[in-house]
Every structure is written in structure tokens, then in C-alpha cells.
Write a protein that holds these residues in place. Sequence first.
Motif, PDB file in Angstrom:
ATOM      1  N   TYR A 126       0.797  -1.227   0.000  1.00 40.44           N
ATOM      2  CA  TYR A 126       0.000   0.000   0.000  1.00 40.44           C
ATOM      3  C   TYR A 126       0.831   1.279   0.000  1.00 40.44           C
ATOM      4  CZ  TYR A 126      -3.916  -3.087   0.774  1.00 40.44           C
ATOM      5  OH  TYR A 126      -4.866  -4.082   0.629  1.00 40.44           O
ATOM      6  N   LEU A 127       2.109   1.209  -0.335  1.00 40.06           N
ATOM      7  CA  LEU A 127       2.950   2.392  -0.554  1.00 40.06           C
ATOM      8  C   LEU A 127       3.207   3.198   0.712  1.00 40.06           C
ATOM      9  CD1 LEU A 127       1.431   3.744  -3.930  1.00 40.06           C
ATOM     10  CD2 LEU A 127       3.007   1.822  -3.546  1.00 40.06           C
ATOM     11  N   PHE A 128       3.063   2.582   1.894  1.00 32.98           N
ATOM     12  CA  PHE A 128       3.322   3.296   3.135  1.00 32.98           C
ATOM     13  C   PHE A 128       4.817   3.611   3.269  1.00 32.98           C
ATOM     14  CE2 PHE A 128      -0.213   0.339   4.702  1.00 32.98           C
ATOM     15  CZ  PHE A 128      -1.204   1.208   4.296  1.00 32.98           C
ATOM     16  N   ASN A 129       5.122   4.806   3.739  1.00 30.55           N
ATOM     17  CA  ASN A 129       6.502   5.201   4.001  1.00 30.55           C
ATOM     18  C   ASN A 129       6.644   5.497   5.486  1.00 30.55           C
ATOM     19  OD1 ASN A 129       9.033   6.356   4.208  1.00 30.55           O
ATOM     20  ND2 ASN A 129       8.848   7.524   2.304  1.00 30.55           N
ATOM     21  N   PHE A 130       7.259   4.588   6.218  1.00 27.88           N
ATOM     22  CA  PHE A 130       7.382   4.764   7.665  1.00 27.88           C
ATOM     23  C   PHE A 130       8.493   5.736   8.054  1.00 27.88           C
ATOM     24  CE2 PHE A 130       4.538   1.208   7.777  1.00 27.88           C
ATOM     25  CZ  PHE A 130       3.833   1.387   8.954  1.00 27.88           C
ATOM     26  N   ASP A 131       9.290   6.157   7.082  1.00 24.44           N
ATOM     27  CA  ASP A 131      10.265   7.204   7.352  1.00 24.44           C
ATOM     28  C   ASP A 131       9.640   8.589   7.251  1.00 24.44           C
ATOM     29  OD1 ASP A 131      12.427   5.449   7.760  1.00 24.44           O
ATOM     30  OD2 ASP A 131      12.769   5.296   5.598  1.00 24.44           O
ATOM     31  N   GLU A 132       8.474   8.650   6.640  1.00 25.25           N
ATOM     32  CA  GLU A 132       7.756   9.914   6.459  1.00 25.25           C
ATOM     33  C   GLU A 132       6.306   9.704   6.891  1.00 25.25           C
ATOM     34  OE1 GLU A 132       8.415  10.838   2.341  1.00 25.25           O
ATOM     35  OE2 GLU A 132      10.539  11.318   2.654  1.00 25.25           O
ATOM     36  N   LEU A 133       6.148   9.397   8.177  1.00 23.62           N
ATOM     37  CA  LEU A 133       4.866   9.002   8.742  1.00 23.62           C
ATOM     38  C   LEU A 133       4.296  10.133   9.596  1.00 23.62           C
ATOM     39  CD1 LEU A 133       2.818   6.644   9.185  1.00 23.62           C
ATOM     40  CD2 LEU A 133       4.182   6.013  11.190  1.00 23.62           C
ATOM     41  N   PHE A 134       3.020  10.451   9.364  1.00 25.55           N
ATOM     42  CA  PHE A 134       2.344  11.537  10.068  1.00 25.55           C
ATOM     43  C   PHE A 134       1.039  11.030  10.667  1.00 25.55           C
ATOM     44  CE2 PHE A 134       4.955  13.303   6.734  1.00 25.55           C
ATOM     45  CZ  PHE A 134       5.632  14.327   7.374  1.00 25.55           C
ATOM     46  N   VAL A 152       3.872   6.519  21.725  1.00 27.44           N
ATOM     47  CA  VAL A 152       4.943   6.111  20.814  1.00 27.44           C
ATOM     48  C   VAL A 152       6.264   6.782  21.174  1.00 27.44           C
ATOM     49  CG1 VAL A 152       5.723   6.301  18.409  1.00 27.44           C
ATOM     50  CG2 VAL A 152       3.418   5.493  18.913  1.00 27.44           C
ATOM     51  N   SER A 153       6.209   8.026  21.647  1.00 25.34           N
ATOM     52  CA  SER A 153       7.430   8.798  21.882  1.00 25.34           C
ATOM     53  C   SER A 153       7.954   8.718  23.309  1.00 25.34           C
ATOM     54  CB  SER A 153       7.196  10.272  21.505  1.00 25.34           C
ATOM     55  OG  SER A 153       6.163  10.845  22.283  1.00 25.34           O
ATOM     56  N   PRO A 166       4.208  -0.890  18.337  1.00 23.45           N
ATOM     57  CA  PRO A 166       5.195  -1.200  17.301  1.00 23.45           C
ATOM     58  C   PRO A 166       6.345  -0.200  17.311  1.00 23.45           C
ATOM     59  CG  PRO A 166       3.245  -0.202  16.330  1.00 23.45           C
ATOM     60  CD  PRO A 166       2.914  -0.467  17.769  1.00 23.45           C
ATOM     61  N   ASN A 167       7.452  -0.604  16.729  1.00 23.13           N
ATOM     62  CA  ASN A 167       8.648   0.238  16.684  1.00 23.13           C
ATOM     63  C   ASN A 167       8.523   1.227  15.531  1.00 23.13           C
ATOM     64  OD1 ASN A 167      11.193   1.296  17.124  1.00 23.13           O
ATOM     65  ND2 ASN A 167      12.228  -0.327  15.974  1.00 23.13           N
ATOM     66  N   ILE A 168       7.833   2.325  15.789  1.00 20.72           N
ATOM     67  CA  ILE A 168       7.613   3.358  14.785  1.00 20.72           C
ATOM     68  C   ILE A 168       7.883   4.717  15.414  1.00 20.72           C
ATOM     69  CG2 ILE A 168       5.856   2.041  13.515  1.00 20.72           C
ATOM     70  CD1 ILE A 168       3.762   3.887  14.938  1.00 20.72           C
ATOM     71  N   SER A 169       7.947   5.732  14.585  1.00 20.62           N
ATOM     72  CA  SER A 169       7.986   7.106  15.067  1.00 20.62           C
ATOM     73  C   SER A 169       7.252   7.971  14.060  1.00 20.62           C
ATOM     74  CB  SER A 169       9.422   7.597  15.254  1.00 20.62           C
ATOM     75  OG  SER A 169      10.115   7.597  14.014  1.00 20.62           O
ATOM     76  N   PHE A 170       6.692   9.054  14.540  1.00 20.45           N
ATOM     77  CA  PHE A 170       5.972   9.980  13.669  1.00 20.45           C
ATOM     78  C   PHE A 170       6.868  11.171  13.350  1.00 20.45           C
ATOM     79  CE2 PHE A 170       2.489   7.832  15.967  1.00 20.45           C
ATOM     80  CZ  PHE A 170       1.804   7.307  14.864  1.00 20.45           C
TER      81      PHE A 170
END
Length: 291
Positions: A126-134, A152-153, A166-170
Motif C-alpha cells: 500500500y505504498l506506506f513510508n514509515f520514514d515519512e509518517l504523520f 509512541v514517543s 510497534p517500533n515506529i515514530s511519527f
Amino acid sequence: MTKIDLNQMKEEMKAGDAARDAGLKEPETITSHKNISYGEHGTDNLLDVYYPKDRTTKLPTIVNIHGGGYFYGDKELYRFYCMNLADRGFCVVNFNYRLAPEHLYPAPLEDTNNVLKWMLENEEEYLFNFDELFLVGDSAGGQLAEQYATIVSNKEYAKLFDFEVPNISFKGVGLNCGVYFLGSQKDPKEEFPYYFNQESSESYAKHFPVENHITKEFPTASITTASDDFLKEVAAPLAELLEKLEVKTDYNLYKNENGEPLYHVFHIGQKEDISHQCNDEQTDFFKSLIS
């Protein structure tokens, strides 16, 4: 607040949303993947994904949390808004979550967390970009976006919750006409008795106020409100709190130049120039954060 009151409020809100969206059509410029299951709660756990047509590479990605006082709303009411965001060059996730009073706190946060986990599992398709997540949200969804971004933070705050984060960041968050400082003046169940009962209020007392758990690691924030937003008085204090923590913050209070009232969640509408101005400026702010 009684169930009858909630039903009446739902009808009033539904009528207002129907008038707002009357005559709108989904844009032909958007690819839509609709009614995808991300969890075990049936229609409450469905999501849509939108992005510009003919795109095959990953795009900056926005996850939207709809508003509605924790008891009202769904992704269908936000599809025009979210598709408009997608038209600006984003992949956008628009989802349902479990609502009160049938489902109490923290059900919407658990569902939001499951959306992000599902996205990680389906990143390539689905073209998700987790480096550019908002992350964006308005009204009750604004409070949920603020709280989930805090989870998350802040790893210590995340430990207070039963779900695995999950291991993500916004890269950034958009907090629009939100319900901030919940629990700072009185017990949350007094403000939203249909969302918190006595048991949940006691069990999750350490979760509130969320603002006590925000750190300098909180994502860069765009905070918007309006001249006649009934929640505008909490927007500027949140911006000030973030700025004191040295979190980059862009605060905007919108108003009509002709003096006409500009109300709560005005930015969701697609018929007014000022709504598009707000959404242009917020997405331009997001784009400025992308290296």
C-alpha cells in the motif's frame, strides 16, 4: 449523560455532517482501497487507503483519527477530507474504531495501535513510508492522536498500556480542534461518563493528564483551532507546553476575514476556501519536515 442524550447528539451531528458533504463526489484522481479488515472487531475495525492515481512508489503517509466525541463518527464521514489530503501527494489511512458507550477507554487507542501494526505488515502493498509518517486527528480524534503520539514517543508511558506498541515514530502530528488536558481539572469520567466508567477511570488514572507524560521526544506538531471552536481555549496552552519542551510547533488560529463565525472542525469541509487553506498549510508544514 444518558443514552437518549447520546442518540439525540448523534442525530444532530449526522444532520450537520450530511449538510456539510451534500453534493460532494469522490475525486477521480485517487486510488482507493476500501473496507480492509485490520482487526477482530468487524465493521469497527475496517480501514481505507487512498493515494494519487498512477503512483507505484512509497509516499509520505498520513494516518487520520476521526472525531466524534468518542461515541460518533466513522471513516465514511472523513473520506472526502482524507481523499483531499491524498490529492496533495500523500498516502492516507482512514479507519473506523470502536466507539462508546458500547466500548470504553482505551478501545480507540488499542484500535489505533492495531492499525499501525497492520500497516507495518502491509507496508509494500500500500505504498506506506514509515520514514515519512504523520498522524492527524480532530476533536476527540485530536486527543487520541496526541495520546497515541505520546505513547509512541515515551517508552515509560507506553509501559502503562496493555498493548504492544510497534517500533515506529511519527515525523509530525496534526492536532486539530482537539480535546486536550483531559483529566487536568476533574476526573475524566465526569467529562465523558459514557467513555469512562468508575472501573476504567480508576484503572487508568495514571494515564491522565496525557500532557504530564509528553517529553521533548514528542513529534513536531501542527496545532490548529478556529475563532468559534468551543475547544479553542486549550489549543494555545498545548502549543506553549510543547514549545517549552523544545518541540517544534506550528500553531494557527483560523478566522474568517468577513467576521463570520468559524466553528469546530471547520477543516473537514470541502466547500470553503478557508478549509482548504488550513489543509494546504498543514500538509505544507508536513512536507517541510521531509528531507
